[in-house]
Design a protein around this motif. Structure first.
Motif, PDB file in Angstrom:
ATOM      1  N   LEU A  43     -25.094 -24.000  18.533  1.00 28.94           N
ATOM      2  CA  LEU A  43     -23.767 -23.547  18.960  1.00 28.94           C
ATOM      3  C   LEU A  43     -23.844 -22.215  19.706  1.00 28.94           C
ATOM      4  CD1 LEU A  43     -21.649 -24.467  15.809  1.00 28.94           C
ATOM      5  CD2 LEU A  43     -21.650 -25.614  18.028  1.00 28.94           C
ATOM      6  N   VAL A  44     -24.738 -21.346  19.280  1.00 29.76           N
ATOM      7  CA  VAL A  44     -24.924 -20.067  19.981  1.00 29.76           C
ATOM      8  C   VAL A  44     -25.472 -20.325  21.373  1.00 29.76           C
ATOM      9  CG1 VAL A  44     -26.305 -17.957  20.027  1.00 29.76           C
ATOM     10  CG2 VAL A  44     -25.181 -18.661  17.920  1.00 29.76           C
ATOM     11  N   MET A  45     -26.458 -21.205  21.479  1.00 28.52           N
ATOM     12  CA  MET A  45     -27.096 -21.458  22.773  1.00 28.52           C
ATOM     13  C   MET A  45     -26.157 -22.139  23.762  1.00 28.52           C
ATOM     14  SD  MET A  45     -30.836 -22.576  21.395  1.00 28.52           S
ATOM     15  CE  MET A  45     -31.686 -22.594  22.963  1.00 28.52           C
ATOM     16  N   THR A  46     -25.212 -22.951  23.289  1.00 30.46           N
ATOM     17  CA  THR A  46     -24.263 -23.602  24.196  1.00 30.46           C
ATOM     18  C   THR A  46     -23.090 -22.712  24.568  1.00 30.46           C
ATOM     19  OG1 THR A  46     -23.088 -24.587  22.328  1.00 30.46           O
ATOM     20  CG2 THR A  46     -24.790 -25.928  23.394  1.00 30.46           C
ATOM     21  N   GLY A  47     -22.908 -21.617  23.857  1.00 28.96           N
ATOM     22  CA  GLY A  47     -21.827 -20.697  24.183  1.00 28.96           C
ATOM     23  C   GLY A  47     -20.555 -20.935  23.401  1.00 28.96           C
ATOM     24  N   VAL A  48     -20.555 -21.863  22.480  1.00 32.70           N
ATOM     25  CA  VAL A  48     -19.360 -22.174  21.706  1.00 32.70           C
ATOM     26  C   VAL A  48     -18.973 -20.985  20.830  1.00 32.70           C
ATOM     27  CG1 VAL A  48     -18.420 -23.681  19.904  1.00 32.70           C
ATOM     28  CG2 VAL A  48     -19.772 -24.642  21.754  1.00 32.70           C
ATOM     29  N   VAL A  49     -19.955 -20.331  20.227  1.00 36.75           N
ATOM     30  CA  VAL A  49     -19.665 -19.205  19.333  1.00 36.75           C
ATOM     31  C   VAL A  49     -19.025 -18.066  20.119  1.00 36.75           C
ATOM     32  CG1 VAL A  49     -20.711 -17.488  17.816  1.00 36.75           C
ATOM     33  CG2 VAL A  49     -21.454 -19.851  17.703  1.00 36.75           C
ATOM     34  N   GLY A  50     -19.533 -17.775  21.284  1.00 38.32           N
ATOM     35  CA  GLY A  50     -18.945 -16.728  22.117  1.00 38.32           C
ATOM     36  C   GLY A  50     -17.536 -17.065  22.532  1.00 38.32           C
ATOM     37  N   TRP A  51     -17.305 -18.319  22.865  1.00 41.79           N
ATOM     38  CA  TRP A  51     -15.965 -18.754  23.249  1.00 41.79           C
ATOM     39  C   TRP A  51     -14.999 -18.618  22.083  1.00 41.79           C
ATOM     40  CZ3 TRP A  51     -12.996 -22.928  21.516  1.00 41.79           C
ATOM     41  CH2 TRP A  51     -11.833 -23.158  22.242  1.00 41.79           C
ATOM     42  N   LEU A  52     -15.446 -19.025  20.882  1.00 40.65           N
ATOM     43  CA  LEU A  52     -14.584 -18.900  19.702  1.00 40.65           C
ATOM     44  C   LEU A  52     -14.284 -17.440  19.388  1.00 40.65           C
ATOM     45  CD1 LEU A  52     -15.955 -21.658  17.301  1.00 40.65           C
ATOM     46  CD2 LEU A  52     -13.743 -21.592  18.436  1.00 40.65           C
ATOM     47  N   ALA A  53     -15.293 -16.586  19.505  1.00 38.40           N
ATOM     48  CA  ALA A  53     -15.082 -15.162  19.242  1.00 38.40           C
ATOM     49  C   ALA A  53     -14.115 -14.565  20.258  1.00 38.40           C
ATOM     50  CB  ALA A  53     -16.409 -14.418  19.263  1.00 38.40           C
ATOM     51  N   ASP A  54     -14.246 -14.935  21.521  1.00 43.02           N
ATOM     52  CA  ASP A  54     -13.331 -14.443  22.542  1.00 43.02           C
ATOM     53  C   ASP A  54     -11.916 -14.963  22.311  1.00 43.02           C
ATOM     54  OD1 ASP A  54     -15.385 -13.077  23.749  1.00 43.02           O
ATOM     55  OD2 ASP A  54     -15.772 -14.636  25.260  1.00 43.02           O
ATOM     56  N   THR A  55     -11.797 -16.192  21.863  1.00 48.36           N
ATOM     57  CA  THR A  55     -10.483 -16.782  21.619  1.00 48.36           C
ATOM     58  C   THR A  55      -9.809 -16.142  20.415  1.00 48.36           C
ATOM     59  OG1 THR A  55     -11.238 -18.868  22.551  1.00 48.36           O
ATOM     60  CG2 THR A  55      -9.263 -18.953  21.218  1.00 48.36           C
ATOM     61  N   ALA A  56     -10.565 -15.874  19.369  1.00 46.89           N
ATOM     62  CA  ALA A  56      -9.986 -15.313  18.147  1.00 46.89           C
ATOM     63  C   ALA A  56      -9.416 -13.920  18.364  1.00 46.89           C
ATOM     64  CB  ALA A  56     -11.044 -15.279  17.052  1.00 46.89           C
ATOM     65  N   PHE A  57      -9.975 -13.159  19.291  1.00 51.11           N
ATOM     66  CA  PHE A  57      -9.513 -11.804  19.521  1.00 51.11           C
ATOM     67  C   PHE A  57      -8.715 -11.662  20.811  1.00 51.11           C
ATOM     68  CE2 PHE A  57     -13.409 -11.310  16.931  1.00 51.11           C
ATOM     69  CZ  PHE A  57     -12.782 -10.824  15.786  1.00 51.11           C
ATOM     70  N   SER A  58      -8.264 -12.763  21.362  1.00 49.86           N
ATOM     71  CA  SER A  58      -7.519 -12.736  22.620  1.00 49.86           C
ATOM     72  C   SER A  58      -6.016 -12.876  22.352  1.00 49.86           C
ATOM     73  CB  SER A  58      -7.989 -13.873  23.528  1.00 49.86           C
ATOM     74  OG  SER A  58      -7.129 -14.014  24.620  1.00 49.86           O
ATOM     75  N   PRO A  59      -5.205 -11.916  22.798  1.00 44.60           N
ATOM     76  CA  PRO A  59      -3.755 -12.047  22.622  1.00 44.60           C
ATOM     77  C   PRO A  59      -3.179 -13.223  23.403  1.00 44.60           C
ATOM     78  CG  PRO A  59      -4.339  -9.806  23.284  1.00 44.60           C
ATOM     79  CD  PRO A  59      -5.570 -10.626  23.365  1.00 44.60           C
TER      80      PRO A  59
END
Length: 142
Positions: A43-59
């Motif tokens: 999941l880290v290598m595909t970028g899913v974790v980064g996307w989830l982290a960006d989504t969780a902290f995005s207004p």
């Protein structure tokens, strides 16, 4: 960045547990543990974790969730009003008699081809006793 580090640590720990399990000659279980431990790093290598982290902290993302919730409330509210307007189930079951397409239409007449003749054998109605079946249905409230 921290999410990627945590996922990598979880994967390494899982692979270590899989190695210990394989050392104990439980290869099938070790293979399953290795498969589960590779999921976070994948999941880290595909970028899913980064996307989830960006989504969780995005207004903006949270505003989108609010809009989706509002849409769901509109759907649910209109459905509730539609059901209330339609009435109860008993009223709906009684209504089809009054809502006939052609209430004055007569029953279809039999043509000569469909009338029973002497050449066709007619079946006698059976006079079986269904009292036991009726008792079972009454027992279950049907």
């Amino acid at each position: 960045m921290i999410a990627e580090t945590v996922c990598s640590a979880v994967s390494v720990a899982g692979l270590g547990i899989a190695a210990v399990t394989a050392y104990r000659k439980r290869f099938l279980r070790a293979a399953r543990i290795a498969a589960y431990s590779l999921v976070p790093i994948g999941l880290v290598m595909t970028g899913v974790v980064g996307w989830l982290a960006d989504t969780a902290f995005s207004p903006t993302a949270w505003a989108g969730f609010v809009v989706l919730g509002g849409a769901w409330l509109l759907f649910a509210g209109t459905r509730a009003l539609e059901r209330r307007k339609a009435g109860t189930r008993k009223e709906a079951e009684a209504a089809p008699e009054s809502k006939a397409v052609a209430p004055a239409a007569s029953a279809p007449s039999l043509s000569p081809a469909t009338k029973p003749t002497a050449a066709r054998p007619t079946t006698k109605p059976t006079t079986e006793d269904f009292s036991d079946i009726e008792a079972i249905l009454k027992k279950h409230g049907i």
